[in-house]
Design a protein around this motif. Sequence first.
Motif, PDB file in Angstrom:
ATOM      1  N   THR A   1      -9.606 -75.687 -32.456  1.00  0.00           N
ATOM      2  CA  THR A   1      -8.348 -75.025 -32.818  1.00  0.00           C
ATOM      3  C   THR A   1      -7.837 -74.244 -31.610  1.00  0.00           C
ATOM      4  O   THR A   1      -8.587 -73.486 -31.000  1.00  0.00           O
TER       5      THR A   1
ATOM      6  N   ASN B   1       3.996 -69.742 -37.627  1.00  0.00           N
ATOM      7  CA  ASN B   1       3.986 -68.793 -38.743  1.00  0.00           C
ATOM      8  C   ASN B   1       5.318 -68.682 -39.471  1.00  0.00           C
ATOM      9  O   ASN B   1       5.370 -68.354 -40.651  1.00  0.00           O
TER      10      ASN B   1
ATOM     11  N   ARG C   1       0.610 -68.054 -28.941  1.00  0.00           N
ATOM     12  CA  ARG C   1       1.253 -66.746 -29.048  1.00  0.00           C
ATOM     13  C   ARG C   1       2.314 -66.683 -27.958  1.00  0.00           C
ATOM     14  O   ARG C   1       1.990 -66.630 -26.777  1.00  0.00           O
TER      15      ARG C   1
ATOM     16  N   PRO D   1      -5.035 -71.494 -30.368  1.00  0.00           N
ATOM     17  CA  PRO D   1      -4.017 -70.544 -30.849  1.00  0.00           C
ATOM     18  C   PRO D   1      -2.779 -70.533 -29.956  1.00  0.00           C
ATOM     19  O   PRO D   1      -2.854 -70.812 -28.755  1.00  0.00           O
TER      20      PRO D   1
ATOM     21  N   VAL E   1       3.808 -67.197 -33.412  1.00  0.00           N
ATOM     22  CA  VAL E   1       2.353 -67.277 -33.582  1.00  0.00           C
ATOM     23  C   VAL E   1       2.052 -68.604 -34.268  1.00  0.00           C
ATOM     24  O   VAL E   1       2.715 -68.989 -35.233  1.00  0.00           O
TER      25      VAL E   1
ATOM     26  N   LYS F   1      -1.002 -72.228 -34.557  1.00  0.00           N
ATOM     27  CA  LYS F   1      -2.320 -72.827 -34.305  1.00  0.00           C
ATOM     28  C   LYS F   1      -2.157 -74.337 -34.221  1.00  0.00           C
ATOM     29  O   LYS F   1      -1.310 -74.920 -34.897  1.00  0.00           O
TER      30      LYS F   1
END
Length: 299
Positions: free
Chosen positions: A244, A180, A248, A246, A191, A193
């Motif tokens: 996909t 991000n 974090r 994620p 964050v 992907k």
Amino acid sequence: MAAYFFATPVDIEIKLEGEDLRKQVEMKPEKEKERGISCPVYYDGDTVQGQVVIRVRDGKKLQHDGINVQFIGSIELFYDRGHHHEFLSLSQELAAPGEMRQAQTYEFSFKNVEKQYESYQGINVKLRYFIRVTISRRIADVTKERDIWVHSYRMPPDSNNSIKMEVGIEDCLHIEFEYNKSKYHLKDVIVGKIYFLLVRIKIKHMELSIIRRETTGAPPNQYNESETITKFEIMDGSPVRGETVPIRLFLGGFELTPTFRDVNKKFSTRYYLNLVLIDEENRRYFKQQEITIFRIPEN
């Protein structure tokens, strides 16, 4: 007897005003069995003041050639031991030459000192700020040092673009990953992907690591040291096309420093996100991306 003759005849204590109210940082010891030192945190522009208490031992008198106090900022490169590069040196006289028969207390104050660099203790380099008291004597000077720790807020430029990259092995694997931001504060969250566009190899697992790379000196005497701060498994098992995953990752739990670039032309500390895919034959595919880490004021 000679050792006794040269024994230090005084005790020196350095007290820092308001140190109990300041945040403390544990400074790692030089040797494994030594205890860490707790240092109060100061900021750029803070006044560094306090008291020096000197006690004469066993009621003896102390003849001296003057007493002074210094506030010093220095960079120590471990391959160049014995050479301390001082970038800050302030001095105040506490007492003129004379003799001392009983305990004395002296006040010192270094007002609104510019502390342009942040304290740092790395693999091959240490940047430290300290108070040094010196009692000058004809035989041998008596000195005492007390470290403080400096944090500085150097906000990055306003632009903070996301990172988008591709990893591909022709006709076997094609993934895109996105973070991000490219700049994070010390308590931030990464964050992201990962998109699997083509998967024709059996991937066993995938991990994300944060790597700190410390560069000291200049060519030809330049040293690079990399250490893995954390490894974070983000996938176990083989993905399928179109999947996909994620990401974090909370930075607050790790011992990170801000990014340092060419500090006093002596060292740099940079951070990288390293994405690693490992297939069933233990082949590794990775992509590395530099990120910037910075410090923001704490509430």
